[in-house]
Design a protein around this motif. Sequence first.
Motif, PDB file in Angstrom:
ATOM      1  N   SER A  67      64.153  15.273  10.289  1.00  0.00           N
ATOM      2  CA  SER A  67      65.463  15.307   9.635  1.00  0.00           C
ATOM      3  C   SER A  67      65.590  16.471   8.657  1.00  0.00           C
ATOM      4  O   SER A  67      66.660  16.756   8.165  1.00  0.00           O
ATOM      5  N   ASP A 267      71.314  16.421  -1.313  1.00  0.00           N
ATOM      6  CA  ASP A 267      70.501  15.808  -0.257  1.00  0.00           C
ATOM      7  C   ASP A 267      71.020  14.414   0.096  1.00  0.00           C
ATOM      8  O   ASP A 267      71.180  14.064   1.271  1.00  0.00           O
ATOM      9  N   ILE A 268      71.297  13.631  -0.934  1.00  0.00           N
ATOM     10  CA  ILE A 268      71.800  12.277  -0.693  1.00  0.00           C
ATOM     11  C   ILE A 268      73.115  12.320   0.078  1.00  0.00           C
ATOM     12  O   ILE A 268      73.330  11.568   1.024  1.00  0.00           O
ATOM     13  N   GLN A 271      72.491  13.316   3.749  1.00  0.00           N
ATOM     14  CA  GLN A 271      71.841  12.221   4.490  1.00  0.00           C
ATOM     15  C   GLN A 271      72.831  11.105   4.801  1.00  0.00           C
ATOM     16  O   GLN A 271      72.863  10.556   5.897  1.00  0.00           O
ATOM     17  N   LYS A 272      73.631  10.793   3.792  1.00  0.00           N
ATOM     18  CA  LYS A 272      74.593   9.697   3.946  1.00  0.00           C
ATOM     19  C   LYS A 272      75.623  10.042   5.024  1.00  0.00           C
ATOM     20  O   LYS A 272      75.932   9.224   5.897  1.00  0.00           O
ATOM     21  N   SER A 275      74.216   9.847   8.522  1.00  0.00           N
ATOM     22  CA  SER A 275      74.076   8.490   9.047  1.00  0.00           C
ATOM     23  C   SER A 275      75.446   7.878   9.357  1.00  0.00           C
ATOM     24  O   SER A 275      75.593   7.101  10.291  1.00  0.00           O
TER      25      SER A 275
ATOM     26  N   LEU B 158      68.774   3.205   1.886  1.00  0.00           N
ATOM     27  CA  LEU B 158      69.940   2.623   1.230  1.00  0.00           C
ATOM     28  C   LEU B 158      71.160   3.392   1.683  1.00  0.00           C
ATOM     29  O   LEU B 158      71.199   4.609   1.509  1.00  0.00           O
ATOM     30  N   VAL B 159      72.147   2.683   2.228  1.00  0.00           N
ATOM     31  CA  VAL B 159      73.346   3.326   2.788  1.00  0.00           C
ATOM     32  C   VAL B 159      73.026   4.612   3.546  1.00  0.00           C
ATOM     33  O   VAL B 159      73.687   5.636   3.359  1.00  0.00           O
ATOM     34  N   GLY B 160      72.024   4.540   4.382  1.00  0.00           N
ATOM     35  CA  GLY B 160      71.713   5.694   5.227  1.00  0.00           C
ATOM     36  C   GLY B 160      70.881   6.763   4.548  1.00  0.00           C
ATOM     37  O   GLY B 160      70.565   7.777   5.147  1.00  0.00           O
ATOM     38  N   VAL B 161      70.539   6.561   3.281  1.00  0.00           N
ATOM     39  CA  VAL B 161      69.747   7.560   2.574  1.00  0.00           C
ATOM     40  C   VAL B 161      68.308   7.071   2.457  1.00  0.00           C
ATOM     41  O   VAL B 161      68.043   6.036   1.862  1.00  0.00           O
ATOM     42  N   SER B 162      67.388   7.841   3.035  1.00  0.00           N
ATOM     43  CA  SER B 162      65.986   7.462   2.981  1.00  0.00           C
ATOM     44  C   SER B 162      65.413   7.809   1.618  1.00  0.00           C
ATOM     45  O   SER B 162      65.489   8.950   1.163  1.00  0.00           O
ATOM     46  N   GLN B 165      62.391  10.194   2.023  1.00  0.00           N
ATOM     47  CA  GLN B 165      62.846  11.528   2.414  1.00  0.00           C
ATOM     48  C   GLN B 165      63.426  12.279   1.215  1.00  0.00           C
ATOM     49  O   GLN B 165      63.191  13.469   1.035  1.00  0.00           O
ATOM     50  N   THR B 166      64.180  11.559   0.405  1.00  0.00           N
ATOM     51  CA  THR B 166      64.792  12.172  -0.764  1.00  0.00           C
ATOM     52  C   THR B 166      63.731  12.667  -1.748  1.00  0.00           C
ATOM     53  O   THR B 166      63.811  13.785  -2.246  1.00  0.00           O
ATOM     54  N   LYS B 169      61.902  15.791  -0.304  1.00  0.00           N
ATOM     55  CA  LYS B 169      62.664  17.024  -0.517  1.00  0.00           C
ATOM     56  C   LYS B 169      62.532  17.489  -1.958  1.00  0.00           C
ATOM     57  O   LYS B 169      62.330  18.665  -2.233  1.00  0.00           O
TER      58      LYS B 169
END
Lengths: 279, 187
Positions: A67, A267-268, A271-272, A275, B158-162, B165-166, B169
């Motif tokens: 990803s 980043d958040i 990612q959001k 998805s 959470l809501v598609g945010v790993s 992963q966060t 980064k």
Amino acid sequence: MKFLHFYFIITFFIFQGCSTQQADPQANTSHIETAETTSDTSTKPVTATDKNTEAFDNEFETEFAESEKTEVSDPLSGYNRSMTSFNDAFFTYALNPVSKAYAAIIPQPLRLGLSNFIHNIKYPVRLVNNLLQLKFQNISDETERFIVNSTVGLAGFMDPATHYMNIPVHDEDFGQTLGHYGAGSGFHLVLPFLGPSNARDTLGLFPDMYLSPLVNLKSYDQYRIPSNFAESIAVYAVEVTNKNSLRLGEYESLKKDALDLYPFLKDIYEQKRASEIAE
Amino acid sequence: MLKKILVILLLSGLSAHAVEEANIKKVMDAKVKKVLGILKNTKLSQKQKEHKSITVMDKIFDYRTMSQISMGKRWKTLTAKEKNQFSRTFEKKLKYSYVDKLRLYNNQRVITKELKKLKSNRISLEYRIIGKDKNYKVVYLFYKKRKSNQWYIYDVRLVGVSIIQTYRKQFSEFLKTKSFKQLLKSL
């Protein structure tokens, strides 16, 4: 008309940008992968368990590196960074205190009602975007929700569709529609007051605004609630304050996880969105 | 009789350190229910609530693996001591963050969605938190430990945010300009 031209030119420009951006990181990762395999087959003698854990580690490594391939380009990082600080200050010193005062005055059921009403009335946005993505089950869900909530739910102030009928919401916007058809996110862009976004989603705002009964840019449509642009902004301010009053403390809690706020939020956000598009 | 079996099942599930595949959903559901029970218990202080909910969830998280993934390629360059140090710090950070999110809990309902087998050694388990004006999707990701055949959580989305992963980064970004020691400090 001029605006429409401008819009298409920008769209075209952005997608041109996307194709070049995507080529780059992919080239990078294939390079890394080859590097990995060569290091694996190095002449160092390794025991079986070592090899096992090695393979196991690599599995995680590829899973997470996957990803990271789609690293967003950020030519405006300087501007974005300062806009993030501005938004953060705006949130902390203006929106949050106002939301808190608003929450103290207006009881929660009323605020929830308003939030339901706003969500319900934006049905055209969700309908069109689900339609454009040919998600027919979503369209039927959304339509059912709109009919039930607009009637039994007292013009949308209540949400019986969720609470009694368990019909799921399918939030789709034009940014997601573009993403659904393979458009990359383009460069990252932090918008004043609105927060993190990117080229694709910022462009997506315009068709969505056109569809939303809560936005009236040029005062020409009868069915819209605000009658001009200034009123649209006022409606939006109420919407944001109301929304934030129902989510007090969330942003502060999130912020604590950041080492550096701007890249963290960027980043958040990406990612959001990824998805949401995949859904 | 049925009650007895249920109690035994629950106890055996909860006392195990990790879980077997067939039990994942059952154990997690029980744990989530238990945490919700703790959070709703008005007799407990905030501190007690936090402490108790962490102990319920603790054993099923593999903090070591989480630390390793979050460090990425840098992990291999660390000494054993540094690895331990980092794992411990990162574990604390994750727990603090988890506890901080628990503070936002306000009697929301939690619904179990589906368990998906992604690969032979990967499973995801989805929950929905029914918020005031919005629902939140929480996905727990499990992996199977080779030796024991037990499953552990290595990431939460959470809501598609790993979450991992966060952090990954952020760490790689941080380590580009600063040292490992500084990273430990800022955590």
